[in-house]
Design an enzyme around this catalytic site. Structure first.
Site, short mmCIF file in Angstrom:
data_model
loop_
_atom_site.label_atom_id
_atom_site.label_comp_id
_atom_site.label_asym_id
_atom_site.label_seq_id
_atom_site.Cartn_x
_atom_site.Cartn_y
_atom_site.Cartn_z
N GLY A 1 0.81 -1.22 0.00
CA GLY A 1 0.00 0.00 0.00
C GLY A 1 0.84 1.26 0.00
O GLY A 1 0.40 2.33 -0.41
N ARG A 2 2.06 1.12 0.49
CA ARG A 2 2.94 2.31 0.59
C ARG A 2 4.38 1.92 0.28
O ARG A 2 5.30 2.54 0.78
CB ARG A 2 2.86 2.90 1.99
CG ARG A 2 3.17 1.89 3.08
CD ARG A 2 3.40 2.57 4.39
NE ARG A 2 3.54 1.59 5.45
CZ ARG A 2 3.91 1.88 6.67
NH1 ARG A 2 4.19 3.12 7.00
NH2 ARG A 2 4.00 0.94 7.58
N ASP B 1 -2.41 6.50 3.75
CA ASP B 1 -1.83 7.68 3.10
C ASP B 1 -0.56 7.36 2.32
O ASP B 1 0.02 8.25 1.69
CB ASP B 1 -1.56 8.79 4.14
CG ASP B 1 -0.56 8.36 5.21
OD1 ASP B 1 -0.02 7.24 5.11
OD2 ASP B 1 -0.34 9.14 6.15
N ARG C 1 5.99 -13.70 0.11
CA ARG C 1 5.45 -14.00 1.43
C ARG C 1 4.47 -15.16 1.33
O ARG C 1 4.01 -15.48 0.23
CB ARG C 1 4.67 -12.77 1.95
CG ARG C 1 5.43 -11.47 1.85
CD ARG C 1 4.48 -10.30 1.54
NE ARG C 1 5.24 -9.09 1.19
CZ ARG C 1 5.55 -8.13 2.06
NH1 ARG C 1 5.13 -8.21 3.28
NH2 ARG C 1 6.25 -7.10 1.68
N ASP D 1 1.09 -12.20 5.73
CA ASP D 1 1.74 -11.27 4.80
C ASP D 1 3.08 -10.79 5.34
O ASP D 1 3.83 -10.12 4.63
CB ASP D 1 0.83 -10.06 4.50
CG ASP D 1 0.33 -9.39 5.77
OD1 ASP D 1 -0.29 -10.07 6.59
OD2 ASP D 1 0.58 -8.19 5.94
N ASN D 2 3.38 -11.13 6.59
CA ASN D 2 4.66 -10.74 7.17
C ASN D 2 5.55 -11.96 7.40
O ASN D 2 6.43 -11.93 8.25
CB ASN D 2 4.45 -10.00 8.48
CG ASN D 2 3.81 -8.62 8.26
OD1 ASN D 2 3.93 -8.05 7.18
ND2 ASN D 2 3.14 -8.12 9.26
N ASP E 1 9.43 -7.02 8.10
CA ASP E 1 8.43 -6.07 8.61
C ASP E 1 8.47 -5.89 10.12
O ASP E 1 7.66 -6.43 10.86
CB ASP E 1 7.02 -6.46 8.14
CG ASP E 1 6.75 -5.91 6.74
OD1 ASP E 1 7.63 -5.22 6.20
OD2 ASP E 1 5.67 -6.17 6.19
P1 AMP Z 1 1.82 -4.02 7.88
O1 AMP Z 1 0.95 -4.20 9.06
O2 AMP Z 1 2.76 -2.85 8.01
O3 AMP Z 1 2.52 -5.27 7.47
O4 AMP Z 1 0.86 -3.59 6.68
C1 AMP Z 1 -0.30 -4.29 6.33
C2 AMP Z 1 -0.87 -3.73 5.06
O5 AMP Z 1 -1.24 -2.36 5.23
C3 AMP Z 1 0.07 -3.74 3.87
O6 AMP Z 1 -0.73 -4.00 2.75
C4 AMP Z 1 0.60 -2.33 3.87
O7 AMP Z 1 1.08 -1.96 2.59
C5 AMP Z 1 -0.62 -1.54 4.28
N1 AMP Z 1 -0.27 -0.24 4.89
C6 AMP Z 1 0.24 -0.04 6.11
N2 AMP Z 1 0.39 1.28 6.35
C7 AMP Z 1 -0.03 1.94 5.25
C8 AMP Z 1 -0.13 3.33 4.88
N3 AMP Z 1 0.23 4.30 5.70
N4 AMP Z 1 -0.61 3.60 3.65
C9 AMP Z 1 -1.00 2.62 2.81
N5 AMP Z 1 -0.94 1.31 3.10
C10 AMP Z 1 -0.46 0.96 4.31
MG MG Z 2 3.72 -6.10 6.23
#
Ligand code: AMP
Ligand code: MG
Length: 492
Positions: A94-95, A127, A185, A253-254, A263
Site C-alpha cells: 500500500g505504501r 496515506d 510472502r 503477509d509478514n 516487517d
Molecule cells: P503491515 O501491518 O505494516 O505489514 O501492513 C499491512 C498492510 O497495510 C500492507 O498491505 C501495507 O502496505 C498496508 N499499509 C500499512 N500502512 C499503510 C499506509 N500508511 N498507507 C498505505 N498502506 C499501508
Molecule cells: Mg507487512
C-alpha cells in the site's frame, strides 16, 4: 555537459519478468526536501553500490522513490494476508515499491524495496507514508538481528521527506529502502491461489529457483519446496526465541518464503523472561505473544500448504496427506533447532536426555523470578569461568538458583571440554547488547526531534552484540524501573 554515469544499481528483475499478475507497475512521487538520515555503508558495499552516489541529490531522489533509476521496474507487489487470523484477500504494497533486484558482490539476488514512497493501488484508506520513527526502528532492529546472525531484511537507508505525516500527532515523514532475499510472502501465495492455479505454479517455480533450488531435484518438487519453507521458518522462529525476540505481527503477509525476518513493526526484545510477553498495542488477545510464535508460524505454514495442494498431487486426499505430514514436521524441526540453540547458550557441547529438564527448569526459574533473559545468559559465562556471583545476583531468591546451578555445573564438568573454552563459546551465542526497548525509544524520540546521535550510537553498539566493551554498560542494562509497561505501535 553530462557524461554517461555508471548506473547506480545493476538491476535484473526476475519477479517482474516471471510473475505478471502479482504486481502493479507504479511510481513514487517527488518529496519536498529529501535529506539523508541513515545510510548503511557496509550494505551498500555488499550491493556493489557507490555509497557516495547514494548520498548525492540523484541518489536521494532514487531512495525516496521520486526517480526510478536506470534498469528499475518499480512495482507494488500484490499479496493477501491472514491478519490476526482473519483473511484479507487484497493487501499488497500500500505504501511500498519493489524497485528491482540487484545481484550483490557475491552474486546473491537481493530485492531493493522502498517503504513510505506514497500511495499505490493497494493503499485502501492509507496515506502511503511512513514516519521517521518506525523507519529508523526497522533500520536499527534489522541491523541488530543481522549482527546476531538471524536471517533478516536489512535497511539500506532512511531518507527524510521533509513532509509531515498525520498520525496521532504530526510526525516528520521518511522513506526506508531495504534489501531482502525477496519479498515473496505466504500472503503472495494466498493471493495467487485466489487468481489462477497456473499463477501459483509460476510463483512456486520462481520461489524454488530463487530460494530453495534443491527442491527442484526432488521427486515431488512442490512438496520439497513446502518442506524447505517449513524448515527455514522453524529455524528462524527458534533463533527469535533464543534471543527473546517478539515479532509482534506474525500475519501471513509478514512471513517470508526465504526464511528472513520481515516487517519490523510493533516488535521488541523481551527483558524479564515471561512466555506471555506481548508488546504490540494492537495485539489485545496476545495472539503473537512470545511463546505463541512457533504455533503461529505453523498455523501460517498451514495457509501456505493449502495454496500448494493442487500442485502436490492430482488426488486431493493424497495431496492433503502429504502436506499434513510436512506441516506436522514443523514441531520436530523447531525443537531440534531450539534445543541445539539452548544447549549452545548453556555451554552444553553435546545433547543428552536430561538436558530437556535442565532447560525447562531454568526457564521456569527465570519466569518465576522475572530475571532479565539476556543478562542471565551472559552472566552464565562468568559462572562457567568459575564466578557464579553475577548470575546469582539476578535472582531475588538466590537459593532457588543454587539448586539449578549445581545441576548445570555437574553437567558441565561431565564434559571433556574445559571451562574457558565452553565460556568463550557461550559468549559467541549469548549477546551482551540487544535492542532494548528503552534504548530504541530513546533513540527514536531523539531522531524525531532532530538529534540522530543516539540512533547512530545505538546502531554502532548493536553491530557487535557479542563483544563486551568498556563504557557501554548502560547499553547492556535492563530498563530503569520507571520505564514502565512497554507498548509498541504498528509501523504505520
Ligand atoms: P503491515 O501491518 O505494516 O505489514 O501492513 C499491512 C498492510 O497495510 C500492507 O498491505 C501495507 O502496505 C498496508 N499499509 C500499512 N500502512 C499503510 C499506509 N500508511 N498507507 C498505505 N498502506 C499501508
Ligand atoms: Mg507487512
Amino acid at each position: 555537459m553530462s557524461i554517461a554515469a555508471r548506473p547506480l544499481f545493476a538491476f535484473d528483475n526476475s519477479y517482474v519478468r516471471d510473475l505478471e499478475g502479482l504486481y502493479e507497475p507504479w511510481r513514487g512521487r517527488p518529496v519536498p526536501a529529501a535529506r539523508l538520515l541513515a545510510l548503511n555503508e557496509q550494505l551498500a558495499a555488499e550491493l556493489g553500490v557507490d555509497g557516495d552516489a547514494l548520498k548525492g541529490p540523484d541518489g536521494l531522489a532514487v531512495l525516496v522513490g521520486a526517480v526510478a533509476p536506470d534498469g528499475a521496474t518499480p512495482v507494488a507487489q500484490a499479496y493477501s494476508g491472514h491478519q490476526f487470523g482473519g483473511f484479507s484477500p487484497r493487501l499488497g504494497d500500500g505504501r511500498a515499491l519493489l524497485l528491482g533486484e540487484v545481484l550483490d558482490v557475491r552474486g546473491q539476488r537481493r530485492d531493493l524495496h522502498l517503504k513510505g514512497s506514497g500511495r499505490t493501488p493497494f493503499a485502501r484508506g492509507g496515506d502511503g507514508k511512513a514516519a521517521i520513527g518506525p523507519m529508523l526502528r526497522e533500520y536499527v532492529i534489522g541491523e541488530a538481528m543481522h549482527a546476531l546472525g538471524i536471517p533478516t531484511t536489512r535497511a539500506l537507508a532512511v531518507v527524510a521527506t521533509g513532509e509531515d505525516v498525520v498520525r496521532e500527532t504530526m510526525l516528520p515523514g521518511a522513506v526506508l529502502s531495504r534489501v531482502a532475499a525477496s519479498h515473496i510472502r505466504v500472503g503472495t501465495f494466498e493471493y495467487a491461489a485466489r487468481q489462477d492455479p497456473a499463477l501459483v505454479r509460476r510463483l512456486a517455480d520462481h520461489a524454488i529457483a530463487r530460494h530453495h533450488p534443491h527442491a527442484a531435484e526432488a521427486e515431488n518438487p512442490y512438496l520439497a519446496f513446502f518442506a524447505a519453507v517449513v524448515d527455514v521458518q522453524a529455524a528462524l522462529i527458534a533463533r527469535w526465541m533464543l534471543v527473546g525476540f517478539i515479532h509482534g505481527v506474525m500475519n501471513t503477509d509478514n512471513m517470508t518464503i526465504s526464511g528472513e525476518t520481515i516487517d519490523y513493526g510493533p516488535c521488541a526484545f523481551m527483558d524479564a523472561f515471561d512466555p506471555a510477553t506481548v508488546f504490540s498495542s494492537i495485539d489485545h488477545a496476545g495472539r503473537y505473544a512470545y511463546a505463541n510464535q512457533p504455533y503461529i508460524a505453523q498455523w501460517n505454514l498451514a495457509r501456505l500448504g493449502e495454496t500448494l495442494l493442487a500442485l502436490l498431487d492430482a488426488d486431493p486426499d493424497t495431496a492433503i496427506a502429504a502436506a499434513t505430514e510436512v506441516l506436522q514436521s514443523f514441531a520436530g524441526r523447531y525443537h531440534e533447532y531450539l534445543g541445539a540453540g539452548m544447549r549452545a547458550k548453556l555451554g552444553l557441547v553435546d545433547g543428552r536426555p536430561e538436558d530437556g529438564a535442565l532447560i525447562d527448569d531454568l526457564l521456569a526459574l527465570l519466569h518465576a523470578q522475572s530475571v532479565d533473559f539476556t543478562s542471565f545468559f551472559r552472566a552464565l559465562s562468568a559462572a562457567a569461568r568459575g564466578d557464579v556471583a553475577p548470575a546469582k545476583a539476578l535472582f531475588a531468591d538466590p537459593a532457588a538458583f543454587d539448586g539449578w546451578c549445581d545441576r548445570w555445573q555437574a553437567r558441565l564438568s561431565s564434559q571433556s571440554t574445559d571451562g574457558q573454552t565452553v565460556a568463550d563459546a557461550m559468549d559467541r551465542v549469548n549477546p551482551v547488547y540487544i535492542a532494548r526497548n528503552h534504548l530504541v525509544e530513546e533513540a527514536l524520540t531523539a531522531a524525531t526531534g532532530g538529534d540522530l546521535q543516539p540512533f547512530e550510537r545505538l546502531v554502532d553498539v548493536l553491530t557487535q552484540p557479542f563483544d563486551e566493551r568498556p563504557g557501554l554498560e548502560r547499553y547492556a542494562a535492563p530498563a530503569p524501573a520507571d520505564f514502565g509497561c512497554y507498548r509498541t505501535f504498528c509501523g504505520t
